[in-house]
Design a protein around this motif. Structure first.
Motif, PDB file in Angstrom:
ATOM      1  N   LEU A 105       0.822  -1.207   0.000  1.00 27.87           N
ATOM      2  CA  LEU A 105       0.000   0.000   0.000  1.00 27.87           C
ATOM      3  C   LEU A 105       0.856   1.257   0.000  1.00 27.87           C
ATOM      4  O   LEU A 105       0.519   2.251  -0.652  1.00 27.87           O
ATOM      5  N   GLY A 106       1.968   1.216   0.731  1.00 29.04           N
ATOM      6  CA  GLY A 106       2.858   2.370   0.751  1.00 29.04           C
ATOM      7  C   GLY A 106       3.395   2.695  -0.625  1.00 29.04           C
ATOM      8  O   GLY A 106       3.701   3.850  -0.941  1.00 29.04           O
ATOM      9  N   SER A 107       3.503   1.674  -1.482  1.00 29.21           N
ATOM     10  CA  SER A 107       3.964   1.873  -2.853  1.00 29.21           C
ATOM     11  C   SER A 107       2.840   2.329  -3.776  1.00 29.21           C
ATOM     12  O   SER A 107       3.040   3.162  -4.651  1.00 29.21           O
TER      13      SER A 107
ATOM     14  N   ALA B  45       2.938  14.596   1.082  1.00 22.96           N
ATOM     15  CA  ALA B  45       4.338  14.419   1.473  1.00 22.96           C
ATOM     16  C   ALA B  45       4.552  13.038   2.088  1.00 22.96           C
ATOM     17  O   ALA B  45       5.532  12.343   1.774  1.00 22.96           O
ATOM     18  N   ALA B  46       3.625  12.623   2.946  1.00 21.70           N
ATOM     19  CA  ALA B  46       3.749  11.311   3.576  1.00 21.70           C
ATOM     20  C   ALA B  46       3.631  10.190   2.551  1.00 21.70           C
ATOM     21  O   ALA B  46       4.382   9.207   2.589  1.00 21.70           O
ATOM     22  N   ALA B  47       2.683  10.339   1.620  1.00 20.74           N
ATOM     23  CA  ALA B  47       2.505   9.313   0.589  1.00 20.74           C
ATOM     24  C   ALA B  47       3.749   9.192  -0.277  1.00 20.74           C
ATOM     25  O   ALA B  47       4.170   8.087  -0.637  1.00 20.74           O
ATOM     26  N   SER B  48       4.331  10.319  -0.621  1.00 14.86           N
ATOM     27  CA  SER B  48       5.553  10.311  -1.427  1.00 14.86           C
ATOM     28  C   SER B  48       6.687   9.614  -0.687  1.00 14.86           C
ATOM     29  O   SER B  48       7.440   8.825  -1.274  1.00 14.86           O
ATOM     30  N   LEU B  49       6.804   9.918   0.611  1.00 18.57           N
ATOM     31  CA  LEU B  49       7.852   9.276   1.408  1.00 18.57           C
ATOM     32  C   LEU B  49       7.611   7.768   1.509  1.00 18.57           C
ATOM     33  O   LEU B  49       8.555   6.975   1.449  1.00 18.57           O
ATOM     34  N   GLY B  50       6.341   7.365   1.681  1.00 19.63           N
ATOM     35  CA  GLY B  50       6.035   5.943   1.763  1.00 19.63           C
ATOM     36  C   GLY B  50       6.401   5.218   0.492  1.00 19.63           C
ATOM     37  O   GLY B  50       6.987   4.132   0.518  1.00 19.63           O
ATOM     38  N   ALA B  51       6.041   5.814  -0.655  1.00 17.04           N
ATOM     39  CA  ALA B  51       6.385   5.197  -1.936  1.00 17.04           C
ATOM     40  C   ALA B  51       7.889   5.141  -2.125  1.00 17.04           C
ATOM     41  O   ALA B  51       8.441   4.127  -2.574  1.00 17.04           O
TER      42      ALA B  51
END
Length: 416
Positions: free
Chosen positions: A20-22, A276-282
């Motif tokens: 999911l993070g990706s 920002a968080a989603a980008s970092l997770g990916a």
């Protein structure tokens, strides 16, 4: 001497959150503009096509991962089922596509989080910090992915709620408007939107670090894919309903713009934090996945032996992670965000084409899904790859040719 190996530390929840993070990464905040530019409202059909092709790919990856629970994903599966050349093309396609994705994720993070003029330095800093997180063990990668996914989904829920509260409606939706982009535009939008779904590969590439991989990996891939598709479908309707197709195509921040229609003072900050968080997770999951594929290719001597080093304490492929991070830093200083999406899609579509062919070859107890899904996935990958914007297709073909030439020369003149 035994080949270096990694430790199995990840459970089902860890694998789902890494996937999911990706998938629920920067793509959900950035991909709507290029897709709407290609197909207008027809991006909804493009999203359905991308999801259908991606589901075929996901089931192929799950079937292969259950039979071959090792690092490297389709690189390892292609070698085992089809032969070394097929595996190399898949692995090389993954590395070049996802390295471009790393740069795109870092730049997207900086676009939302950095002060004006500081975007590239902040993006480089993010790459360095997340490489350090990965360095200290895959369980830390999984823990960070959980936190990031929760923040991202919370921000998206707030943005969608804000967009609908501002009167997002379906008045723009009709049989005619869905086809305004034409067949080619819709297929091109599907190829760009495919960028969003490719994260389930991260689960498979980390197969050597998952406990009970024959049970966990197939379940994690399907669960993560289903959640991601639901999120993308809801966000697509909210953004198009709030802004309309023309405004979505013109926007660089369509989710934030749609949410801003609500007039809620805090919503812009919430969306920026989520993006920002989603980008970092990916980015976190991408660095882990690319380094594992690089490690697997080096272990088979398709890349220099330096890359198969495993840290004696943290049990991660630290040499591969360092070099991947260095290449991403260079790309961050050079690349254009939107161009990186198309280039990434080309490499990853090639990767999944090999996955579908490999899964189609499996027989007996290894077969978990109908062969029709693998045929759908393979044909879909080829069609979407050739309908991407032509600069992405040309650049991708050149870089793939460079990799093929490298392996041919290595086989002729000696191993790296």
């Amino acid at each position: 001497m035994a080949s270096p190996s990694l430790q199995r530390r990840l459970g089902l929840g860890d694998a789902v959150f890494i996937g999911l993070g990706s998938m629920v990464g920067a793509g959900v905040f950035a991909v709507w503009g290029p897709a709407a530019d290609a197909a207008g409202t027809g991006l909804l059909i493009g999203l359905a096509i991308a999801a259908l092709v991606a589901f075929g790919n996901a089931t192929s990856s799950a079937q292969l991962a259950a039979a071959h629970p090792t690092s490297g994903g389709t690189y390892a599966y292609g070698r085992a089922e089809l032969g070394p050349w097929w595996g190399f093309v898949a692995g090389w396609g993954f590395i070049i596509g996802k390295t471009a994705s790393c740069a795109a994720m870092a730049l997207t993070f900086a676009a939302y989080a950095a002060p004006s003029g500081w975007e590239r330095p902040v993006a480089i800093g993010a790459v360095v910090v997340l490489t350090a997180v990965n360095w200290f063990g895959v369980t830390r990668t999984a823990s960070a992915a959980r936190v990031i996914v929760v923040i991202s989904l919370g921000a998206l829920a707030a943005a969608v709620t804000a967009a609908f509260s501002a009167g997002a409606a379906l008045g723009w939706l009709s049989a005619e408007t869905l086809w305004t982009g034409g067949a080619y535009g819709i297929l091109q939008s599907a190829g760009l939107l495919f960028f969003a779904f490719a994260g389930y590969a991260r689960i498979a590439t980390m197969g050597e670090e998952v406990r009970d991989p024959r049970r966990v990996i197939p379940r994690a891939i399907v669960i993560a894919f289903a959640i991601a598709f639901a999120v993308y479908a809801v966000v697509a309707v909210a953004v198009l309903g709030s802004l309309g197709p023309a405004a979505v195509a013109a926007s660089t921040e369509p989710v934030a713009d749609a949410a801003a229609r609500s007039g809620w003072a805090w919503i812009d900050t919430a969306v920026r934090v989520g993006a920002a968080a989603a980008s970092l997770g990916a980015l976190l999951a991408l660095i882990a996945g690319v380094s594992r594929t690089t490690f697997a290719m080096a272990r088979e001597r398709d890349l220099p032996r330096f890359f198969d080093g495993v840290h004696p304490r943290w049990h991660v492929p630290h040499h591969a992670e360092l070099v991947v991070a260095a290449v991403v830093v260079v790309l961050v200083a050079m690349v254009d965000l939107r161009g990186a999406i198309g280039f990434s899609s080309f490499g990853v579509l090639l990767y999944y084409f090999v996955a579908n062919v490999a899964a189609l070859r499996q027989r007996g107890d290894a077969r978990r899904y109908p062969a029709a899904l693998q045929i759908l996935g393979g044909v879909g990958c080829l069609v979407l790859a050739v309908t991407l914007p032509w600069p992405s297709v040309a650049a991708g073909a050149v870089v793939v040719a460079v990799g093929v030439a490298y392996r041919a020369l290595r086989l002729r003149f000696g191993r790296a």
